[in-house]
Design an enzyme around this catalytic site. Structure first.
Site, PDB file in Angstrom:
ATOM      1  N   GLU A  31      10.961  -3.082   5.665  1.00  0.00           N
ATOM      2  CA  GLU A  31       9.280  -2.553   6.028  1.00  0.00           C
ATOM      3  C   GLU A  31       9.482  -2.356   7.668  1.00  0.00           C
ATOM      4  OE1 GLU A  31       4.765  -3.175   4.787  1.00  0.00           O
ATOM      5  OE2 GLU A  31       5.885  -4.928   6.090  1.00  0.00           O
TER       6      GLU A  31
ATOM      7  N   LYS B 153       3.973   1.510  -1.856  1.00  0.00           N
ATOM      8  CA  LYS B 153       3.590  -0.177  -1.587  1.00  0.00           C
ATOM      9  C   LYS B 153       2.199  -0.010  -1.802  1.00  0.00           C
ATOM     10  CE  LYS B 153       2.642  -3.612   2.120  1.00  0.00           C
ATOM     11  NZ  LYS B 153       2.345  -4.479   3.503  1.00  0.00           N
TER      12      LYS B 153
ATOM     13  N   CYS C 202       7.283  -5.761   1.543  1.00  0.00           N
ATOM     14  CA  CYS C 202       6.513  -7.209   1.756  1.00  0.00           C
ATOM     15  C   CYS C 202       5.182  -8.047   1.136  1.00  0.00           C
ATOM     16  CB  CYS C 202       5.557  -6.668   3.183  1.00  0.00           C
ATOM     17  SG  CYS C 202       5.215  -7.922   4.623  1.00  0.00           S
TER      18      CYS C 202
END
Length: 291
Positions: free
Chosen positions: A43, A115, A156
């Site tokens: 990330e 995300k 993440c």
């Protein structure tokens, strides 16, 4: 083709995107030299930057982003599938996407993913994060059909939302991904168990490249990039927080084998929350004291 060699690149991205591109080029070259067919970065490959003004100054749209351009060239140069775990992309209207990319061996973009879950937390050590104040959340899960199998994408904090990975597994994904920049505190507590849990409960490989160490902006990340089998075995790990390349040979047919052994995807049933039962009467004080 069900067998491929996967590599996860551990980085310590700073605030200078050009410097991070140079690191990316070097580590991708190392992974390709080790025979990797698929290479994943963490990330925020492009920059780990807490300062909003500094982040805004370095922002570019997808077409002009330095990491995107470098990744396209590197995937074609080495003839690999290159997965940029994420980088910050300007999407207009003052909005920023935390966006992942997958490029094919021809250098062309196959898919991108924004995300979904924003890291809005207050940790015990005084760290406070509000990703939603900076980034626009994505809305859709993304999968890609590759020669070695179907792959699902996440970033993440997404790893803490099992429903996302279950949806990907139910859609046929045998490889799940969660490139990250986990804080040291949360990484030490939860990183390994979350990666292994997502692999076990979905009967899928999980590949997660990570940021590691003390970054220029003062952030400290956990490292420990992982490649996990559908049975929950750790196939490869960078057991530290330094920049590194880890590789593992993956046979995606093992995903089907794991799902045959423990067919929880097939055995799952829909259910509803009917009611919450309440006890009648008060507990006696002496019972509470003795419990």
């Amino acid at each position: 083709m069900s067998i491929f060699r996967a590599a996860a690149i551990q980085m310590r991205s700073g605030t200078d995107t050009q410097a991070n591109v140079a690191t990316l080029e070097r580590l991708v070259g190392e992974a390709a030299a080790q025979g990797a067919h698929y290479v994943q970065t963490p990330e925020m490959t492009g920059a780990v930057q807490r300062n909003r003004e500094g982040l805004a100054a370095a922002l570019r749209d997808e077409e002009n982003d330095l990491i995107v351009k470098a990744a396209s060239g590197l995937s074609a140069k080495h003839g690999i599938y290159l997965h940029i775990g994420s980088t910050a992309i300007a999407v207009g209207g003052g909005k920023i996407a935390n966006r992942a990319f997958l490029f094919g061996p021809d250098g062309k973009k196959i898919v991108s993913y924004d995300k979904i879950h924003m890291f809005d937390v207050d940790l015990d050590n005084g760290e406070s994060w509000r990703e939603s104040a900076v980034y626009a959340a994505g809305n859709d899960t993304v999968l890609a059909d590759l020669p070695f199998g179907r792959m699902g994408f996440a970033i993440c904090y997404d790893i803490r939302f099992p429903q996302l990975f279950r949806a990907q597994a139910e859609a046929g994904a045998s490889v799940l991904t969660a490139p990250a920049a986990f804080t040291r505190q949360t990484g030490e507590a939860h990183w390994h168990v979350l990666q292994r849990a997502r692999a076990i409960e979905n009967g899928a490989f999980v590949i997660s490249a990570a940021q590691g160490g003390l970054h220029e902006d003062g952030r400290e990340t956990y490292g420990h990039s992982l490649i996990v089998s559908p049975w929950g075995e750790i196939l490869a790990e960078a057991d530290h927080d330094e920049p590194a390349v880890i590789v593992a040979d993956i046979d995606t047919s093992e995903s089907a084998a794991a799902r045959r052994k423990v067919p929880n995807l097939k055995n799952a049933r829909l259910f509803g929350l009917l009611r919450i039962a309440e006890s009648q009467g008060d507990m006696k004080k002496e019972n509470i004291a003795s419990s």
